[in-house]
Design an enzyme around this catalytic site. Structure first.
Site, PDB file in Angstrom:
ATOM      1  N   HIS A  42       0.854  -1.185   0.000  1.00 38.32           N
ATOM      2  CA  HIS A  42       0.000   0.000   0.000  1.00 38.32           C
ATOM      3  C   HIS A  42       0.886   1.229   0.000  1.00 38.32           C
ATOM      4  O   HIS A  42       1.947   1.256   0.622  1.00 38.32           O
ATOM      5  CB  HIS A  42      -0.901   0.017   1.246  1.00 38.32           C
ATOM      6  CG  HIS A  42      -2.078   0.919   1.096  1.00 38.32           C
ATOM      7  ND1 HIS A  42      -1.994   2.272   1.304  1.00 38.32           N
ATOM      8  CD2 HIS A  42      -3.360   0.669   0.744  1.00 38.32           C
ATOM      9  CE1 HIS A  42      -3.179   2.813   1.092  1.00 38.32           C
ATOM     10  NE2 HIS A  42      -4.024   1.875   0.748  1.00 38.32           N
ATOM     11  N   ASP A  48      -7.984  -5.214  -0.085  1.00 42.28           N
ATOM     12  CA  ASP A  48      -8.443  -6.107  -1.162  1.00 42.28           C
ATOM     13  C   ASP A  48      -8.079  -7.561  -0.956  1.00 42.28           C
ATOM     14  O   ASP A  48      -8.508  -8.422  -1.729  1.00 42.28           O
ATOM     15  CB  ASP A  48      -7.866  -5.618  -2.498  1.00 42.28           C
ATOM     16  CG  ASP A  48      -8.448  -4.275  -2.893  1.00 42.28           C
ATOM     17  OD1 ASP A  48      -7.675  -3.367  -3.246  1.00 42.28           O
ATOM     18  OD2 ASP A  48      -9.674  -4.130  -2.799  1.00 42.28           O
TER      19      ASP A  48
END
Ligand code: SDX
Length: 427
Positions: free
Chosen positions: A305, A362
């Protein structure tokens, strides 16, 4: 307050450091080009803020996410999705009567114009739902041209409500067309998540009762996806809105941005990755080795991320929910076990540890969506449905910002120096 001085050759430029509530303070570089003739270079805007925002706060090092100051853990556990949609847009949690009034206004706008069916039916049956959703969202501006002025608060309120009300119906209707089943109309006796599930999964031949476990899990998943600061798709929404494009066009741009596998499209890519690993019988060490190999384009989707250099708090919540929901539904999905093994091994591998790569939002979400009965190619559409109020809140914040300017970044030109044309017969 001058907190910084930029030295360049024999010049010095005092720069103000801007204060914040939490997190990174900002160096105001607005005088940079006019004073020193320089622009900044910052790939992916990793060090650059375009605006102040009151909507969400993310501390990537601590793994913190708050919407309007409220911890995501509390909102996911205690709030309804429409309550969070109200909070993100208006800045405060609604009272019971405010929430009832808001929910009523949403509920009574869930129907679509009948001729929108022609639009869904113009697409190939196997069209990707994200492409359909981006097109349908942009098309709303043609069906509802009466409230498009981005500078009129009443118009913005009306269009925002239409978006939140009608998007579940658009998603469900595009799905029904894809699976050759009759369209299911909204049921105003159901709450937001239950109504969406009924439009998605009910058929005229049977009585349909939304499973409370699924309704609760969907409500939580929508909340967890509702906003995330200046991510790729929110920035797309702001950029398009900065030119005073209408809210439907701006949100359609956000949907398009979200569809990328490095962004929201990752939830579909994770399930495809896990399924491919499971079917190939590859051992996990082989998979991890591929993810680390710079010569191999394979990445561990759902990991890493830009901001979180610790656990994504949403991933932590979704992982727990995945176990609970699958157990409650009596679903035994080997991909959940595989995902957990991948996570465990990756988090002990120095490649991932050194780069602070953790599971993101996700990584586990698709496993729950699959257990709920959603097809894999709809996972990112579910991310978009959740993110809708956040995109709207970001767009409204920019539209209401008196200091807002059209987005127009600079560049570093590295092309050919000036040169004269050669007539085509001489080329
Ligand atoms: C979302 O921004 C947001 O807030 C987004 C989001 C939201 O709510 O809106 O949180 C939603 O988009 C989550 C991210 C979903 N995407 C994926 O899961 C795709 C896989 N992840 C990566 O592609 C990547 O981690 C990104 C895109 C998420 C972040 O990319 P960055 O910040 O540009 O990081 P990078 O590509 O520069 O990676 C840093 C290093 C690199 O290695 P080195 O060059 O230092 O050797 O980490 C490596 C990368 O190769 N790396 C990975 C990896 N992710 C990063 N290596 C293997 N597998 C991965 N998944």
């Amino acid at each position: 307050m001058t907190d910084a001085v930029l030295k360049y050759g024999d010049q010095e430029l005092p720069l103000e450091v801007l204060d914040v509530t939490d997190g990174d303070r900002g160096l105001d570089i607005s005088p940079l080009r006019s004073s020193l003739g320089l622009v900044t270079m910052d790939r992916g805007f990793g060090n650059t803020a375009e605006s102040r925002s009151d909507v969400s706060y993310i501390d990537g090092e601590q793994g913190i996410l708050r919407y309007r100051g409220y911890p995501i853990e509390q909102l996911a556990e205690q709030a309804s999705f429409l309550e969070v949609a109200y909070l993100l847009q208006y800045g405060e949690l609604p009272t019971a009567s405010e929430l009832d009034a808001y929910a009523q206004r949403i509920t009574y706008h869930t129907m679509l114009r009948e001729d929108m069916k022609n639009m869904f039916e113009a697409f190939p049956h196997r069209a990707h739902p994200m492409s359909i959703l981006a097109s349908a969202t942009s098309a709303l501006a043609t069906y509802y041209p009466d409230a498009l002025d981005p500078l009129d608060p009443e118009s913005v309120d009306i269009s925002a409500r239409r978006l939140i009300a009608k998007t579940p119906t658009m998603i469900a209707w595009s799905y029904k067309y894809a699976v050759h089943q009759p369209y299911v109309y909204p049921d105003n006796d159901l709450d937001y998540s239950a109504n969406f599930l009924k439009m998605m999964f009910s058929v005229p031949a049977e009585v349909y009762e939304p499973d409370p476990v699924v309704v609760k899990a969907l409500n939580m998943l929508l909340i967890l996806h509702a906003d995330h600061g200046q991510n790729c798709s929110a920035s797309a929404v702001r950029l398009v809105g900065s030119g005073h494009a209408n809210i439907f066009s701006s949100i359609a741009a956000g949907i398009a941005a979200l569809s990328g596998p490095l962004h929201g499209g990752a939830n579909q890519a994770v399930l495809e990755m896990l399924s491919a690993i499971y079917e190939s019988g590859d051992d996990i060490d082989t998979v991890i080795k591929r993810a680390k190999d710079k010569e191999d384009p394979f990445r561990l989707m759902g990991f890493g991320h830009r901001v979180y250099k610790n656990f994504d708090p949403r991933a932590r919540i979704i992982k727990t929910a995945a176990e609970e929901v699958l157990e409650a539904l009596g679903v035994d999905d080997p991909l959940l076990d595989l995902a957990m093994q991948l996570e465990e091994i990756a988090l002990e591998d120095e490649y991932f540890v050194d780069r602070k790569l953790y599971p993101n939002v996700d990584f586990y979400s698709g496993i729950i969506y699959r257990a709920m009965g959603f097809p894999t190619d709809m996972f990112t559409v579910l991310f978009a449905l959740g993110r809708l109020p956040g995109w709207i809140a970001q767009w409204r914040e920019l539209a209401a910002d008196p200091g807002a300017r059209i987005f127009r970044p600079r560049q570093l030109y590295t092309g050919p120096a000036v040169r004269d044309m050669t007539p085509i017969d001489n080329r």
